[in-house]
Design an enzyme around this catalytic site. Sequence first.
Site, PDB file in Angstrom:
ATOM      1  N   ASP A 129      -8.034   1.558  16.115  1.00  0.00           N
ATOM      2  CA  ASP A 129      -6.772   2.257  15.876  1.00  0.00           C
ATOM      3  C   ASP A 129      -5.944   2.384  17.145  1.00  0.00           C
ATOM      4  OD1 ASP A 129      -8.390   3.991  17.211  1.00  0.00           O
ATOM      5  OD2 ASP A 129      -8.112   5.693  15.849  1.00  0.00           O
ATOM      6  N   HIS A 160     -12.972   0.950   4.347  1.00  0.00           N
ATOM      7  CA  HIS A 160     -12.256   0.126   5.329  1.00  0.00           C
ATOM      8  C   HIS A 160     -11.086  -0.629   4.716  1.00  0.00           C
ATOM      9  CE1 HIS A 160     -14.868   0.862   8.724  1.00  0.00           C
ATOM     10  NE2 HIS A 160     -15.936   0.717   7.934  1.00  0.00           N
ATOM     11  N   ASN A 202     -10.616   5.907   6.661  1.00  0.00           N
ATOM     12  CA  ASN A 202     -11.798   5.047   6.485  1.00  0.00           C
ATOM     13  C   ASN A 202     -12.941   5.806   5.814  1.00  0.00           C
ATOM     14  OD1 ASN A 202     -10.856   2.618   7.479  1.00  0.00           O
ATOM     15  ND2 ASN A 202     -11.367   3.122   9.603  1.00  0.00           N
ATOM     16  N   ASP A 214      -7.575  -0.825   6.474  1.00  0.00           N
ATOM     17  CA  ASP A 214      -6.863  -2.066   6.824  1.00  0.00           C
ATOM     18  C   ASP A 214      -5.446  -2.064   6.261  1.00  0.00           C
ATOM     19  OD1 ASP A 214      -9.120  -2.913   8.076  1.00  0.00           O
ATOM     20  OD2 ASP A 214      -9.764  -4.293   6.478  1.00  0.00           O
ATOM     21  N   ASP A 267      -2.609   5.694  20.307  1.00  0.00           N
ATOM     22  CA  ASP A 267      -3.869   5.899  19.601  1.00  0.00           C
ATOM     23  C   ASP A 267      -3.588   6.763  18.370  1.00  0.00           C
ATOM     24  OD1 ASP A 267      -6.932   5.496  20.130  1.00  0.00           O
ATOM     25  OD2 ASP A 267      -6.682   7.549  19.328  1.00  0.00           O
TER      26      ASP A 267
END
Length: 615
Positions: free
Chosen positions: A495, A465, A460, A469, A452
Site C-alpha cells: 500500500d 485480496h 484485505n 486489488d 502510505d
Amino acid sequence: MSADINVLLIEKDVSDVQRFEQLIDASDFAKLTLFHAGGFHEAIKALHQSCFEVILLNLCLPDVKGVGLIKRLKSEAPQTPIVAVDDVDDLQTAIAAIQEGAQDYLVKKSILAPAHLEGSCSDKSYKEVGNRLIATLRCAIKRAELSQQLEISQQRYELAVKGTNDGIWDWDLQNQRIYYSERWQSLLGLSESDMNDSPHFWFSRIHPNDRSRFQQQLTGYLDKELQHFECEHRMLHSDGTYRWMLSRGVALWSDQGRAYRIAGSQTDITSRKSLENSLYQEKELAQITLHSIGDAVITTDSKGYIQDLNPIAERLTGWKRHEAQQKSIAEVYNLVDNSTQRLKDPAVQTIAEGTATGVINHCPILISKHGRKFAIRESTAPIRSASGETVGTVVIFHDVTEERMKAKRLAWQVSHDPLTHLYNRSKFQQSLNEIIEDAHTHKSQHVLCCMDLDNFKSVNDTCGHAAGDLFLQQIAHLWRSKIRSSDLLARLGGDEFGLILYDCNLASALKITNALCESLRSFRFVYEHKVFNVGVSIGVAPITRDTRGAEEVLRLADGACYEAKNKGRNRVQVHNFDPLETNHPTVSDGQRGSRLVYALENDQFCLYKQAVTAS
C-alpha cells in the site's frame, strides 16, 4: 542539257573533220566545241590535258584500228561516253562496238556523203544533219549518265546487302518463281545445286509449327489486311537443325491493286532468340524468387517510378501490382514517423546518392493505400548496370508491427506495476536518481512524496485480496487525474506509493498532495455491500542542489510520512531539514510489513552469515 559540250573528234581524214565542223556550225546548238585529234596517241594526250563530255571515234586510225580502240579509250577515260564512227556500214562491227562500251555507232556515208549535203537547199541539209548529229551526241551523254547512276545504285544496293548480312529473295507472283541470293542460301547451309525457285521449296523448309503463321502473315499483307509483311519463324538448316529467321518484304501493286511482285530480306536471329529465351528464363526465376521471399520488395527505374512489387509489398502498401507500375514510389510507399510527419523517400535518396540507404528514423511507419499503419524495417540499394550506372533501386522491407508491440509491452512491463498500471519501484528509483542529478546540474527544484495508505489492511482482512486489488486500481485511477502530466506516480509495493513532482516548489507540492488527501477522504470504496473509508499519509521532502542522494531523500520523505501517521493520519507532512538532527524517526510496523512483503515477492532478500565460535 544546256551546259557547254566539249567533243573530242578522233579522225584521220582532215576533209571529214571539216565536214563535222560545218555540220556543228550549221546546227541550232551553239554550245558545242569540237576538238580534233588525228590519231589514237594524240587523243590520249588530249584526254590527259582536258575534259570532254563525249568522244567521236573513227575505228580506223593510222596508228590503231578496230573496236579494240574503244576498250583502250575506256581505260583512259572510263566515265566519258564514246560514239563509234566507221567508214562502212557493218552490222557485226556495230554490235561489237556496242559490246565494248560504245554508246552509239555511226556510218560516215549516212551523215557526211555529198549527196546529203549538196544542192539548192544545202544550208537546210547541213542544219538538219547537224541537228541529228548533235542529238546523237547528247543522247550518248545522257545514256552514259544514266548508266553511271544505275551502276552507283547497284553498288549501293550490294554494299547495303553485304552490310546487313541479310539474305535477299525476290518473288515473281505471276510466274510463281523466287530468286534467292547467295547469302539467303548460305544462311541455311545450301549451295546452288540444292536450290529450287518454286515457293514450295521455301515453305517446305519452314518449321511445321510456324508454317501456318507465316502463311497468314503473308496472305494478310498481300490482301492488304496488314500494313507490312514481317514474320519470325524457324527454317531447316542443311545440318538438320532449325534456325530462327526474320523474313520481311514489300510488294509492287498493279493498277487494279493486286500484288504482282514481292521482294525482301531474311535475317538469321537465332542468337537473339537464344538470348531472349535465356533472359526470359532468368526473369521467370527472378519473378518466382521475388514472389516467394517473405520480405516485401519494390523495384523502381532510375527516375523513381515503380517497375515491380511482390505480393507481400502489395499487401502492405494496399496497391496491386498493375496499379502501382509506373507510379512514383513516393505515391505508393508512404512513410511517416511516430508523429505522422512525412519522411524523406529512401529510394529517391538512393538514386541521388548512388549508395545503399535506409530511413534515418528507426521506427518508420508505412501508411497503406487504405490508411492502415504498419511499423516496418527497411533498406534500399541501387540497381547498377554493367558499366556501374544507377538504373534503378530495390526497396526491401518487412512488417515489424507485432515485434514492436511486443517490445513496447515488454518495456512497459519492465517499468510498470501490473496491478495498478502505475510506474513500479525500479522505474521510480531510476527517475529519482535522474532528477537528483538534474537538480545538481541545473540548480532546479523538485519534490519527492512518500505515500502510505491508512486503514488499507481492513479491506484485505474483511473482503480478501481481490477487494484490496480492486481498491488499489481505483485509487491509482483517481490519483492520476489529480496530478500533472509531467509528474511521476509509482506503486512501490503493498500500500506504499511514491510521487515525484518535477520543477515544483513546496507551495505547489502542498496543493497537489493536499488534493490527493482530500480526494481519498471523500472517496468511499464499496465492495459486496461493505463501505470502506481509507486515508493516506504523505511525507514530502524537497530535492535541491544540496540533496546528497536518493537514499537520503527517500529516508527523509519516509520519515515525514511516519510523522504524518503519528499526527493523526490522512494528512501531509513536510520534512524540515535539520543538519544537526541525529535521531531519525523509526519506520512503522505497517510500513515494515509492506516492505517485507514486496522484498519477498521480488527476491530482494540477501543471506548473511556469522561464524559461531566457542568462548
